[in-house]
Design a protein around this motif. Structure first.
Motif, mmCIF file in Angstrom:
data_model
loop_
_atom_site.group_PDB
_atom_site.id
_atom_site.type_symbol
_atom_site.label_atom_id
_atom_site.label_comp_id
_atom_site.label_asym_id
_atom_site.label_seq_id
_atom_site.Cartn_x
_atom_site.Cartn_y
_atom_site.Cartn_z
ATOM 1 N N ARG A 155 34.330 32.583 53.950
ATOM 2 C CA ARG A 155 34.496 32.767 55.127
ATOM 3 C C ARG A 155 34.292 34.219 55.803
ATOM 4 N N GLN A 156 34.620 34.382 57.098
ATOM 5 C CA GLN A 156 34.161 35.731 57.579
ATOM 6 C C GLN A 156 35.514 36.662 57.022
ATOM 7 N N SER A 157 34.739 37.784 56.585
ATOM 8 C CA SER A 157 35.984 38.818 56.111
ATOM 9 C C SER A 157 36.412 39.484 57.183
ATOM 10 N N LYS A 158 37.656 40.372 56.856
ATOM 11 C CA LYS A 158 38.016 41.278 58.003
ATOM 12 C C LYS A 158 37.091 42.634 57.842
ATOM 13 N N SER A 159 36.896 43.433 58.606
ATOM 14 C CA SER A 159 36.138 44.683 58.696
ATOM 15 C C SER A 159 36.897 45.916 58.146
ATOM 16 N N ASP A 237 39.867 37.527 52.911
ATOM 17 C CA ASP A 237 40.030 38.537 53.870
ATOM 18 C C ASP A 237 39.051 39.865 53.612
ATOM 19 N N SER A 238 39.094 40.280 52.409
ATOM 20 C CA SER A 238 38.461 41.292 52.125
ATOM 21 C C SER A 238 37.150 41.843 52.413
ATOM 22 N N THR A 239 36.698 42.951 52.975
ATOM 23 C CA THR A 239 35.739 43.387 53.423
ATOM 24 C C THR A 239 34.852 43.496 52.071
ATOM 25 N N LEU A 240 35.224 43.696 51.102
ATOM 26 C CA LEU A 240 34.309 43.996 49.891
ATOM 27 C C LEU A 240 35.230 43.806 48.667
ATOM 28 N N VAL A 241 34.468 43.473 47.703
ATOM 29 C CA VAL A 241 35.229 43.450 46.468
ATOM 30 C C VAL A 241 34.532 44.438 45.145
ATOM 31 N N PHE A 242 35.381 44.547 44.134
ATOM 32 C CA PHE A 242 35.007 45.601 43.065
ATOM 33 C C PHE A 242 34.902 44.620 41.631
ATOM 34 N N ASN A 243 33.855 44.728 40.923
ATOM 35 C CA ASN A 243 33.705 43.956 39.690
ATOM 36 C C ASN A 243 33.289 45.148 38.563
ATOM 37 N N THR A 244 33.717 44.823 37.505
ATOM 38 C CA THR A 244 33.308 45.767 36.188
ATOM 39 C C THR A 244 33.569 44.741 34.905
ATOM 40 N N PRO A 245 32.803 44.910 34.135
ATOM 41 C CA PRO A 245 32.983 44.048 32.805
ATOM 42 C C PRO A 245 34.508 44.210 32.191
ATOM 43 N N ALA A 246 35.117 42.997 32.210
ATOM 44 C CA ALA A 246 36.851 43.304 31.962
ATOM 45 C C ALA A 246 36.905 43.387 30.388
ATOM 46 N N TRP A 247 37.968 42.690 29.925
ATOM 47 C CA TRP A 247 38.343 42.821 28.317
ATOM 48 C C TRP A 247 37.057 42.656 27.617
ATOM 49 N N ALA A 248 36.885 43.931 26.506
ATOM 50 C CA ALA A 248 35.899 43.678 25.833
ATOM 51 C C ALA A 248 34.438 43.705 26.321
ATOM 52 N N MET A 249 34.396 43.934 27.626
ATOM 53 C CA MET A 249 33.016 44.193 28.133
ATOM 54 C C MET A 249 32.562 42.670 28.638
ATOM 55 N N CYS A 250 33.441 41.853 28.942
ATOM 56 C CA CYS A 250 32.978 40.323 29.117
ATOM 57 C C CYS A 250 32.775 40.285 30.420
ATOM 58 N N HIS A 251 32.238 39.198 30.981
ATOM 59 C CA HIS A 251 32.222 38.514 32.532
ATOM 60 C C HIS A 251 33.501 38.100 32.432
ATOM 61 N N HIS A 310 24.289 40.718 53.958
ATOM 62 C CA HIS A 310 23.065 40.218 53.202
ATOM 63 C C HIS A 310 23.471 40.184 51.634
ATOM 64 N N LEU A 311 24.354 40.930 51.256
ATOM 65 C CA LEU A 311 25.100 40.787 49.852
ATOM 66 C C LEU A 311 25.849 39.490 49.730
ATOM 67 N N GLU A 312 26.502 39.308 50.877
ATOM 68 C CA GLU A 312 27.353 38.079 50.925
ATOM 69 C C GLU A 312 26.690 36.735 50.790
ATOM 70 N N LYS A 313 25.482 36.826 51.535
ATOM 71 C CA LYS A 313 24.393 35.666 51.513
ATOM 72 C C LYS A 313 23.969 35.509 50.136
ATOM 73 N N GLY A 314 23.572 36.607 49.448
ATOM 74 C CA GLY A 314 22.923 36.653 48.326
ATOM 75 C C GLY A 314 23.763 36.276 47.038
ATOM 76 N N ALA A 315 25.218 36.545 47.316
ATOM 77 C CA ALA A 315 26.080 36.132 46.012
ATOM 78 C C ALA A 315 26.344 34.603 46.206
ATOM 79 N N TYR A 316 26.587 34.224 47.417
ATOM 80 C CA TYR A 316 26.780 32.984 47.327
ATOM 81 C C TYR A 316 25.527 31.854 47.043
ATOM 82 N N GLU A 317 24.505 32.356 47.423
ATOM 83 C CA GLU A 317 23.200 31.655 47.055
ATOM 84 C C GLU A 317 22.994 31.588 45.396
ATOM 85 N N TYR A 318 23.431 32.738 44.915
ATOM 86 C CA TYR A 318 23.258 32.717 43.247
ATOM 87 C C TYR A 318 24.304 31.842 42.694
ATOM 88 N N TYR A 319 25.513 31.585 43.347
ATOM 89 C CA TYR A 319 26.716 30.682 42.650
ATOM 90 C C TYR A 319 26.205 29.410 43.014
#
Length: 338
Positions: A155-159, A237-251, A310-319
């Protein structure tokens, strides 16, 4: 066509893929049974067998954080779905059956009554050692606390709002989380806190083993529990999110959730393989993990609406193409069954 599931499976982690099997074959054709699993060692992966008049095919989905491939499981199955596959870390003799899969996340697929019934019936079918009884049954409770897959809709996020809450993982000489996942998340939190006119809500919560490294204590939240409904609503609601490999560098689950929610994702480079790589500037925005790069990326996405969308659209299309429950199952079994 019938699908038989190993009763031992850890439903907190494998409900996502069971949902995909339900969608592909129909619920009435997917059932827990000892039929093909007697004599197998207890296993929390998802083992399942697709039985048709023509043939019987054995599959396994290994959702573990580790990149290792279990030799006994590899020998048992015809196709080995691996979430955290890393070709460089996998012996050549354990590669031929591997199907690379994207990370899923915890979802609810049974109501409370169904969960209780399956917990009891699968306990009796799998007969786990007594010392694991509590853990086995608790997985059905955890599964029931998640949201159904229908709760993961973009859904549309806050700015001007960013929400990010993460576990502060234990760190030791073998798993150096303080030098990777904990540090990168801390830098992201600090960057967001430093940006004027950005409403940031988030920080760390302690994991089961409390990490008391002084570097991170100012970022701890005064809570150890956030309802899943509230957590996902704030991610939406979040405008953007942050990801990094987690425990033991996993997805981690976060990556799967962010793709499902169609978020604009800033991420440090991924270590393990995916079915198809996430492309910088199309599905995701990669940064090194250094503070200045993270800040530039956050400011870019806050100020460039077109790129963020553009990134939002690309992320969902990948999913939708590679990472949803049914597409995950199709990656593993689709070509064989069509």
């Amino acid at each position: 066509m019938k699908v038989y599931l190993d009763p031992w499976t850890d439903v907190d982690y494998t409900a996502f893929y069971i949902q995909g099997l339900y969608e592909m074959y129909g619920r009435k054709n997917v059932m827990f049974s000892q039929r093909y699993f007697k004599g197998q060692k207890p296993n929390r992966a998802l083992k399942f067998v697709v039985e048709s008049e023509a043939k019987t095919i054995r599959y396994l989905i290994d959702w573990s954080d580790a990149t290792t491939v279990e030799p006994e499981d590899y020998e048992w199955c015809d196709f080995y779905g691996k979430i955290n596959y890393n070709e460089k870390a996998t012996p050549e003799e354990l590669r031929a059956k591997i199907i690379r899969m994207a990370p899923g996340f915890g979802i609810k697929i049974w109501n409370l009554y169904q969960s209780a019934f399956l917990a009891g019936s699968n306990y009796l079918k799998s007969n786990p050692p007594l010392k694991q009884t509590k853990r086995f049954l608790s997985k059905y409770i955890k599964q029931n606390r998640h949201l159904p897959i229908e709760g993961y809709q973009p859904r549309q996020s806050k700015s001007d709002y960013v929400f990010s809450v993460s576990a502060l993982w234990n760190s030791d000489e073998w798993i150096r989380n303080d030098e990777t996942v904990n540090l990168y998340r801390a830098r992201f939190f600090e960057v967001c806190k430093s940006i004027k006119n950005l409403h940031f809500e988030g920080g760390f919560v302690y994991s089961q083993i409390k990490n008391m490294n002084p570097r991170f204590q100012h970022l701890m939240l005064d809570t150890d529990w956030i309802l899943k409904e509230e957590y996902i609503a704030k991610i939406k609601d979040s405008t953007l999110v942050f990801n990094t490999p987690a425990w033991a560098m996993c997805h981690g689950w976060k990556l799967g959730e962010y793709l499902a929610l169609g978020k604009a994702i800033i991420s440090t480079p991924l270590i393990n393989d995916l079915p198809v790589p996430l492309e910088h500037g199309k599905h995701i925005h990669y940064v090194s993990g250094e503070e200045d790069e993270i800040k530039k990326a956050v400011e870019l996405l806050l100020n460039d609406n077109e790129y963020r969308q553009h990134l939002e659209k690309g992320a969902y299309e990948y999913y939708a193409k590679y990472a949803s429950p049914i597409q995950s199952v199709k990656l593993l079994v689709g070509e064989v069954c069509e």
